[in-house]
Design an enzyme around this catalytic site. Structure first.
Site, PDB file in Angstrom:
ATOM      1  N   ASP A  75       0.843  -1.192   0.000  1.00 45.75           N
ATOM      2  CA  ASP A  75       0.000   0.000   0.000  1.00 45.75           C
ATOM      3  C   ASP A  75       0.878   1.242   0.000  1.00 45.75           C
ATOM      4  O   ASP A  75       2.010   1.227   0.513  1.00 45.75           O
ATOM      5  CB  ASP A  75      -0.916   0.025   1.232  1.00 45.75           C
ATOM      6  CG  ASP A  75      -1.754  -1.241   1.351  1.00 45.75           C
ATOM      7  OD1 ASP A  75      -2.568  -1.479   0.440  1.00 45.75           O
ATOM      8  OD2 ASP A  75      -1.579  -1.980   2.328  1.00 45.75           O
ATOM      9  N   ASP A  77       0.791   5.424   0.983  1.00 48.53           N
ATOM     10  CA  ASP A  77       0.140   6.578   1.591  1.00 48.53           C
ATOM     11  C   ASP A  77       0.898   7.841   1.180  1.00 48.53           C
ATOM     12  O   ASP A  77       2.123   7.814   1.001  1.00 48.53           O
ATOM     13  CB  ASP A  77       0.139   6.474   3.122  1.00 48.53           C
ATOM     14  CG  ASP A  77      -0.663   5.271   3.617  1.00 48.53           C
ATOM     15  OD1 ASP A  77      -1.513   4.777   2.850  1.00 48.53           O
ATOM     16  OD2 ASP A  77      -0.426   4.831   4.750  1.00 48.53           O
ATOM     17  N   ASP A 151       3.952   7.287  14.647  1.00 51.06           N
ATOM     18  CA  ASP A 151       4.218   6.425  15.797  1.00 51.06           C
ATOM     19  C   ASP A 151       5.692   6.049  15.983  1.00 51.06           C
ATOM     20  O   ASP A 151       6.276   6.300  17.028  1.00 51.06           O
ATOM     21  CB  ASP A 151       3.337   5.168  15.738  1.00 51.06           C
ATOM     22  CG  ASP A 151       3.353   4.497  14.374  1.00 51.06           C
ATOM     23  OD1 ASP A 151       4.209   4.843  13.532  1.00 51.06           O
ATOM     24  OD2 ASP A 151       2.495   3.625  14.138  1.00 51.06           O
TER      25      ASP A 151
END
Length: 469
Positions: A75, A77, A151
């Site tokens: 994926d 982003d 994070d």
């Protein structure tokens, strides 16, 4: 003692400096070595479209981490200083979603590129629950603030495909090279903001085979109960990512090591302490990991049916010992286990239905006379149920002869099948004493004639079962 105090102060200052870094380290193509061929053309198209409209735009997060590890990301982003509304205006198929923080999904055929606006650092003013978990925060900000909000250091890097540069705000490159997983900021505060980060620590450490930084791992055991405050649907999504990561067995072992498995899969720790239970779960997870690494599909229903099977088995035995017929006893046991899990993991209806089908087929495999085997061949979940049977045989729960008979029956022609039906089946060896896998044993034997008329199969729904062999 004084030296130790000075080192602790210097270490704290170093962490604070990292958390407040505003100027990134900029790495060129020769330094980071990212192969542009591994980058999705649609992700490049999104960044270029935003940049041409006058905005900043970078590929971010796990995609950059994987590219640095020379792995093709699944994926992509993108992060930008454009607002969600501005992003939406630039793309024909773009949809704003999210309550906690608004993001934009840009669609290119079947590929989805997730676009987020740089997040601001004003977490103190964000809406939180009584435990400190952030409920809603649509505060936008600068790129360096966005980096602080991410994070882990290895997920806080920004890649510009046009300039082929990587911006590293928190030493992510160094941590990747050292194979260390380190959270940005004060671990206790970050876990309170979003307790799911503790599950992400486990997933990334197991998947990447990274060690967990001491300060990052220290609070997890104490703060693990905070996961109970997270919506069940979100916990389920994270658990599914963990189990479908291709490193499910390692993730489960890491969950237990960090004390995070309690409440997520009740009694799983007890199952794993039993020889047959541990072998069964280990085989199922290893099978899942192998299929994912081969690029094959995996059924979430099969996976969760495997993880919870020994809880069903225990309750199945208990209901039969209380005098219940074998088939109704199995359905009651399944109801108990699924109801207990719904509150914790919010199992989707489709997945729960697949689990029931797989479990309900198991007694039917022991009926090897008459038309029963032929009827079972028509079941939409036959392959999943059969693979589940083979796992039970491989773990020692059932005699391997049963699995071999069904293998021959499914692969045989008409005459071979008739020969198998004519052959008197060997008595099943139920594995553990009193196993419910042999419903005809014990006090239920008298009732088998009546109970045998119950149909244990449930009609399958949706698409066909995933091949788990």
């Amino acid at each position: 003692m004084i030296k130790k105090f000075i080192r602790s102060i210097l270490g704290k200052n170093k962490k604070d400096a990292a958390a407040n870094a505003t100027e990134p380290t900029v790495l060129g193509q020769k330094q980071h070595g990212i192969d542009l061929q591994l980058v999705s053309p649609n992700a490049i198209r999104v960044t270029q479209t935003l940049q041409q409209a006058g905005f900043k735009a970078f590929i971010v997060g796990g995609a950059v981490r994987d590219l640095l590890l020379a792995v093709k990301p699944k994926d992509f982003d993108v992060a930008t200083n454009a607002t969600p509304e501005q992003v939406k205006q630039l793309f024909r198929r773009a949809f704003i979603i999210g309550r906690r923080f608004q993001i934009v999904h840009v669609m290119f055929g079947q590929e989805l590129i997730e676009v987020t606006t740089f997040r601001g650092s004003s977490v103190d003013t964000a809406q939180k629950d009584e435990h400190g978990r952030v409920l809603r925060d649509n505060t936008f900000g600068e790129q360096h603030e966005d980096a602080v909000r991410r994070d882990f250091t290895i997920n806080a890097m920004y890649y510009d495909p046009a300039a082929q540069t990587v911006l590293d705000y928190h030493g992510g490159i160094a941590d990747i090279r050292a194979k260390t997983l380190r959270i940005i900021g004060v671990p206790e505060e970050r876990y309170r903001e979003d307790p799911v980060r503790m599950l992400r620590v486990v997933r990334f450490a197991a998947k990447l085979k990274f060690s967990i930084d001491a300060a990052t791992g220290a609070p997890i055991a104490v703060m693990a109960p905070l996961i109970n405050n997270v919506p069940a649907a979100r916990v389920f999504d994270e658990m599914l990512k963990l189990l479908m990561s291709g490193h499910a067995l390692a993730c489960l072992q890491q969950l237990r090591k960090q004390g995070l498995h309690h409440g997520l899969l009740p009694l799983l720790d007890v199952v794993l302490e039993q020889p047959l239970g541990e072998k069964f779960v280990s085989l199922a997870l290893a099978n899942t990991d192998s299929r994912i690494k081969q690029g094959k599909t995996v059924s979430p229903g099969f996976l969760f049916a495997s993880l919870l099977w020994h809880q069903v088995l225990e309750k199945w035995r208990a209901y039969q010992a209380a005098g219940e017929y074998p088939i109704p006893a199995l359905h009651l046991a399944a109801d108990d286990v699924l109801n207990a899990q719904t509150e914790k993991l919010a199992l989707q209806r489709k997945i729960a239905s697949d689990m029931r089908d797989i479990w309900a087929m198991q007694p039917r495999f022991e009926r090897r006379t008459g038309k029963a085997p032929y009827k079972l061949l028509e079941h939409l979940r036959l392959r999943a149920g059969f693979d589940f049977l083979l796992l039970r045989c491989a773990s020692g729960e059932l005699d391997s002869e049963l699995g071999e008979w069904w293998t021959d029956f499914m692969e045989g022609d008409a005459s071979q099948r008739e020969a198998l039906l004519a052959r008197k089946p060997a008595l099943s060896s139920p594995g553990p004493a009193g196993s419910a896998s042999s419903p005809s044993t014990g006090p239920v034997k008298k009732r088998k004639r009546r109970g045998g008329r119950n149909r244990s199969g449930r009609s399958g729904a949706g698409d066909g079962p995933a091949d788990m062999s």
